[in-house]
Motif scaffolding. Structure first.
Motif, PDB file in Angstrom:
ATOM      1  N   GLY A 155      62.105  18.770  -6.381  1.00 40.34           N
ATOM      2  CA  GLY A 155      63.040  17.653  -6.229  1.00 40.34           C
ATOM      3  C   GLY A 155      64.268  18.105  -5.472  1.00 40.34           C
ATOM      4  N   LYS A 156      65.135  17.136  -5.179  1.00 34.81           N
ATOM      5  CA  LYS A 156      66.355  17.464  -4.452  1.00 34.81           C
ATOM      6  C   LYS A 156      67.443  17.971  -5.398  1.00 34.81           C
ATOM      7  N   VAL A 157      68.278  18.864  -4.849  1.00 33.13           N
ATOM      8  CA  VAL A 157      69.372  19.446  -5.620  1.00 33.13           C
ATOM      9  C   VAL A 157      70.693  19.052  -4.949  1.00 33.13           C
ATOM     10  N   VAL A 158      71.694  18.712  -5.755  1.00 34.50           N
ATOM     11  CA  VAL A 158      73.017  18.376  -5.202  1.00 34.50           C
ATOM     12  C   VAL A 158      74.074  19.258  -5.874  1.00 34.50           C
ATOM     13  N   VAL A 159      74.904  19.912  -5.062  1.00 28.29           N
ATOM     14  CA  VAL A 159      75.991  20.751  -5.605  1.00 28.29           C
ATOM     15  C   VAL A 159      77.271  20.453  -4.826  1.00 28.29           C
ATOM     16  N   ASN A 160      78.408  20.916  -5.351  1.00 25.75           N
ATOM     17  CA  ASN A 160      79.635  20.734  -4.571  1.00 25.75           C
ATOM     18  C   ASN A 160      79.836  21.925  -3.625  1.00 25.75           C
ATOM     19  N   LEU A 161      80.797  21.782  -2.737  1.00 22.68           N
ATOM     20  CA  LEU A 161      81.030  22.785  -1.697  1.00 22.68           C
ATOM     21  C   LEU A 161      81.500  24.138  -2.228  1.00 22.68           C
ATOM     22  N   SER A 162      81.967  24.173  -3.477  1.00 22.77           N
ATOM     23  CA  SER A 162      82.454  25.438  -4.052  1.00 22.77           C
ATOM     24  C   SER A 162      81.392  26.142  -4.890  1.00 22.77           C
TER      25      SER A 162
END
Ligand code: MG
Length: 454
Positions: free
Chosen positions: A282-289
């Motif tokens: 599946g897709k993973v989403v994280v923040n830029l940090s």
């Protein structure tokens, strides 16, 4: 409105309304924002909760009073983790929710976190709508015949735990058979009851550290390595298989290995993503940090990763847009949309224990398989014009690929550097990650020099 000096700011961002109690945060402050929220919720049902901070009850009563005056039906779910509040809003079909918690901020602070009817944090647009109501003092107060009502609901922690145990990804029977010994440090925060209760339901042997409702924090509230000495010692002394440390509202989790070592909060999401992607793609989403470890793990599993601005609301929104499987933040916040769109420390515990039970491996051997990066974080109070400082930074690191979605992030071949203004404190956060601690520290030093001389 009460005058607020620069040294004691009142912050209103996607992370909620934050201030220092008695300096920038008063009953009158929260009453205005809660009145605006009650008006925005059209006098509907609102879930109300708090963490264990000593100022919590006083502020909760002010919030409650404002909501009643706006004609809302207040459901008081007591001291609960922040993720429980989001779930309670949907369970109770409420129009919104407010929890009184300043999360990882020091005990002097408190805050209101707002949820919409989907049990999510308010979006930037929704936050702006509340801000406009406050600025114009456009509150719809009821007369004595239209006031709201209040009732107590103590069932929400149990419901939250039941939902976690029902997830296919949580291997309840396997964890029970493994009989893991788990040390848990709730920082005497909102997870003080919920965390041991979840671990009991998973058949773990439990060693409790700071699992009391004392209204004070026995350690620095952020679950970062330097604050977790007591838990490290406890894990060693009791020969526990793992130690878990929560922040005071139990949405962030850090891990102590069986060797009694705080492995760094970046590993919480890395391990959770590694486990979840090993069960299904599946897709993973994280923040830029967030650490590049997560990127490399996703790549190993052949999965895509998306990056957002820092702030849980931004990660949640992107997870929804791309129908992501898992996401979160490198600060120990794990979000699993199948359960809900809020960072959830209890959920993270259940996923990590499932990974251990499924693999039969220790934390030390699980993290040995993850590509190693070193992350260095620094906080700085910046005087002067931030925009012009950003310009100077861009010239200083002109050789790197720059992203300006949130402050500025520079990507180099095997390292990166991110500088941004905090949503929760009046400071600039500098984060660098590289293949060695020296290289990461060097990047931070170069950034500091540029900021100080510009
Ligand atoms: Mg928190």
């Amino acid at each position: 409105m009460t005058e607020v000096s620069n040294s004691t700011p009142l912050l209103f961002t996607v992370s909620g309304l934050r201030g220092i109690v008695g300096q920038s945060f008063f009953p009158s402050t929260v009453t205005e924002y809660a009145s605006a929220f009650g008006t925005w919720c059209k006098s509907g049902r609102v879930v109300l909760a708090r963490d264990t901070r000593a100022s919590g009850e006083m502020l909760k009563m002010a919030v409650s009073s404002a909501l009643l005056s706006a004609g809302c039906e207040v459901i008081d779910i007591g001291i609960t983790p922040t993720p429980t509040v989001g779930l309670a809003v949907t369970d109770l079909k409420a129009k919104g929710g407010i929890t009184v918690t300043a999360s990882h901020n020091p005990i002097q602070w408190n805050a209101l976190k707002f949820f919409n009817h989907n049990g999510r944090y308010l979006s930037s647009a929704e936050i702006e709508a509340i801000r406009r109501l406050v600025e114009k003092k456009n509150f719809k107060y009821k007369d004595s015949s239209g006031l709201g009502s209040i009732r107590v609901d103590n069932s929400q922690i149990k419901k939250h735990i039941a939902k976690i145990l029902k997830l296919k990804l949580v291997l309840v029977e396997k964890i029970k058979r493994t009989g893991l010994k788990v040390a848990i440090d709730a920082c005497n925060g909102a997870g003080f009851q919920a965390a041991p209760e979840l671990l009991r339901a998973l058949g773990c042997r439990i060693v409790e550290v700071s699992c009391d409702n004392t209204g004070t924090f026995p350690r620095g509230p952020e679950p970062v390595a330097k604050n977790l000495k007591e838990l490290e010692n406890k894990v060693k002394k009791t020969r526990a298989d793992i130690g878990f440390a929560l922040d005071p509202d139990a949405d962030r989790l850090a891990i102590i290995s069986e060797m009694g070592r705080a492995i760094g909060e970046e590993y919480t999401l890395a391990l959770a993503v590694d486990y979840v992607l090993s069960r299904k793609p599946g897709k993973v989403v994280v923040n830029l940090s967030t650490s590049r470890m997560v990127e490399e793990i996703a790549r190993r599993h052949g999965c895509r990763i998306e990056k957002t601005k820092v702030g849980e609301a931004n990660v949640s929104l992107k997870l929804e847009q791309v129908k992501g499987l898992i996401g979160g933040e490198g600060n120990g916040g794990v979000i699993l949309p199948e359960l809900h769109y809020t960072r959830d420390g209890l959920l993270a515990m259940a996923l990590i224990l499932s990974y251990m039970a499924e693999s039969g491996e220790t934390i030390t051997s699980l993290i040995a398989e993850i590509p190693k990066y070193y992350i260095v974080k620094q906080v700085l109070t910046v005087e002067g014009n931030w925009e012009s400082k950003l310009g100077n930074l861009k010239s200083r690191f002109a050789g790197a690929r720059a992203t300006t979605l949130d402050g500025v992030r520079f990507d180099f071949t095997d390292s990166w550097l991110h500088l941004r203004q905090s949503n929760t404190e009046p400071v600039v956060r500098i984060i660098a990650e590289a293949k060695s601690r020296q290289a990461a520290s060097a990047l931070v030093r170069q950034a500091l020099r540029t900021l100080k001389t510009s």
